[in-house]
Scaffold this active site. Structure first.
Site, short mmCIF file in Angstrom:
data_model
loop_
_atom_site.label_atom_id
_atom_site.label_comp_id
_atom_site.label_asym_id
_atom_site.label_seq_id
_atom_site.Cartn_x
_atom_site.Cartn_y
_atom_site.Cartn_z
N ASP A 57 1.91 -18.02 14.18
CA ASP A 57 3.02 -17.72 15.07
C ASP A 57 3.40 -18.88 15.99
O ASP A 57 4.27 -18.73 16.85
CB ASP A 57 2.69 -16.49 15.93
CG ASP A 57 2.82 -15.19 15.13
OD1 ASP A 57 3.41 -15.22 14.05
OD2 ASP A 57 2.33 -14.15 15.61
N ARG A 82 -3.01 -14.75 19.01
CA ARG A 82 -2.14 -15.85 19.46
C ARG A 82 -2.74 -16.66 20.60
O ARG A 82 -2.15 -17.69 20.99
CB ARG A 82 -0.78 -15.30 19.88
CG ARG A 82 -0.01 -14.59 18.78
CD ARG A 82 1.46 -14.47 19.12
NE ARG A 82 2.10 -15.78 19.18
CZ ARG A 82 3.38 -15.97 19.50
NH1 ARG A 82 4.14 -14.93 19.80
NH2 ARG A 82 3.90 -17.18 19.53
N ARG A 128 4.39 -7.10 26.85
CA ARG A 128 3.60 -8.32 26.78
C ARG A 128 3.27 -8.88 28.17
O ARG A 128 2.14 -8.78 28.63
CB ARG A 128 4.32 -9.38 25.93
CG ARG A 128 4.56 -8.98 24.48
CD ARG A 128 3.26 -8.86 23.69
NE ARG A 128 3.46 -8.48 22.30
CZ ARG A 128 3.66 -9.33 21.30
NH1 ARG A 128 3.72 -10.63 21.55
NH2 ARG A 128 3.81 -8.91 20.06
N HIS A 157 9.88 -8.43 23.64
CA HIS A 157 10.10 -9.59 24.51
C HIS A 157 11.52 -9.53 25.07
O HIS A 157 12.45 -9.07 24.39
CB HIS A 157 9.97 -10.90 23.73
CG HIS A 157 8.56 -11.41 23.61
ND1 HIS A 157 8.17 -12.23 22.57
CD2 HIS A 157 7.48 -11.27 24.40
CE1 HIS A 157 6.89 -12.55 22.72
NE2 HIS A 157 6.45 -11.97 23.82
N CYS A 251 13.44 -17.43 19.54
CA CYS A 251 11.97 -17.46 19.50
C CYS A 251 11.46 -18.79 18.96
O CYS A 251 10.38 -19.25 19.35
CB CYS A 251 11.44 -16.32 18.63
SG CYS A 251 11.54 -14.70 19.43
#
Length: 260
Positions: A57, A82, A128, A157, A251
């Site tokens: 990612d 992550r 998140r 997000h 992103c």
């Protein structure tokens, strides 16, 4: 940007990720290269972060931190898959000669949940980034931070549910936010553009604007039309395979905002 050298969907930490469906890696690379070519063609400079094996990612560079006035706030990822990305992005910020680099104390996922607009920073929470990180970022950057609560897990997000078009104009998907956050957005941006669910799930709002050109998902044809009506030039880029990991054009793009 970070090349998708090791990108794959091997786990699921958001509703878009389906590890049981094979990833077309050649298509991912082609879409990422096309996105980079668009930025270069528009006259923007693109810096590259070295991808790391085992961190698929990392291609979603926006999550690696937040940069305002040559001050970089690093990321602290919620999911263990992550977490190792954070140190690599912090190292890149330090090597880039930022005026200050701050390693955060609380969970924050960079520009995934922090979007500067005008003199404030819009900050997402709910899935998140921790609310405590909002106060931390406000202190580091010396800017007012407005908290926005996300309520639809598909838009985990902030940058999947809202995009900054100019210093005083945003676009967003109202149903992604709590009633209180909708009221705050309406009060702060009375002329804001809104999109339908159909456009939102096509990642219409995971977009990058330079104030005139707006790089958006090629599937977001309705939003593209709206942008044209408001004097913008939409630039559609195919990101459907990249989206399989839960991210689109924005992103993949961490914006570096120099001082002044």
């Amino acid at each position: 940007m970070c090349p998708p050298e090791y990108f794959d969907v091997t786990y699921a930490i958001n509703p878009w990720m389906r590890p049981e469906v094979p990833t077309d890696l050649a298509r991912v690379h082609a879409q990422w290269e096309a996105l980079r070519a668009v930025y270069l063609g528009l006259g923007h400079q693109v810096e590259l972060v070295e991808p790391v094996p085992g961190l698929p990612d990392m291609v979603y560079a926006a999550n690696g931190g937040l940069v305002v006035d040559d001050v970089a706030v690093g990321a602290r990822f919620r999911y263990p898959q992550r977490r190792a990305e954070a140190d690599h992005y912090l190292d890149w910020f330090r090597g880039a000669g930022m005026r200050r680099v701050h390693a955060p104390s609380y969970v924050n996922e960079g520009e995934g949940d922090f979007l500067p607009v005008g003199g404030v920073v819009l900050a997402g929470t709910g899935f998140r980034t921790e609310p405590r990180a909002h106060a931390e970022v406000a202190g580091v950057l010396g800017r007012r931070v407005l908290t926005l609560e996300l309520v639809d897990p598909r838009f985990y997000h902030l940058d999947t549910a809202l995009c900054v078009l100019t210093e005083d104009l945003v676009a967003y998907y109202p149903a992604a936010f709590s009633a209180r956050s909708n009221a705050l957005l309406q009060e702060t941006f009375p002329g804001a553009l809104t999109v339908s669910e159909r456009e939102a799930v096509a990642f219409a709002l995971n977009a990058v604007s330079d104030g005139l050109h707006v790089v958006i998902s090629a599937d977001a044809v309705g939003f593209a039309s709206t942008l044209r009506d408001h004097g913008f030039i939409p630039v559609g880029v195919a990101t459907d395979e990249i989206r399989r990991g839960g991210g689109g054009a924005k992103c993949c793009t961490l914006e570096l905002r120099p001082a002044g």
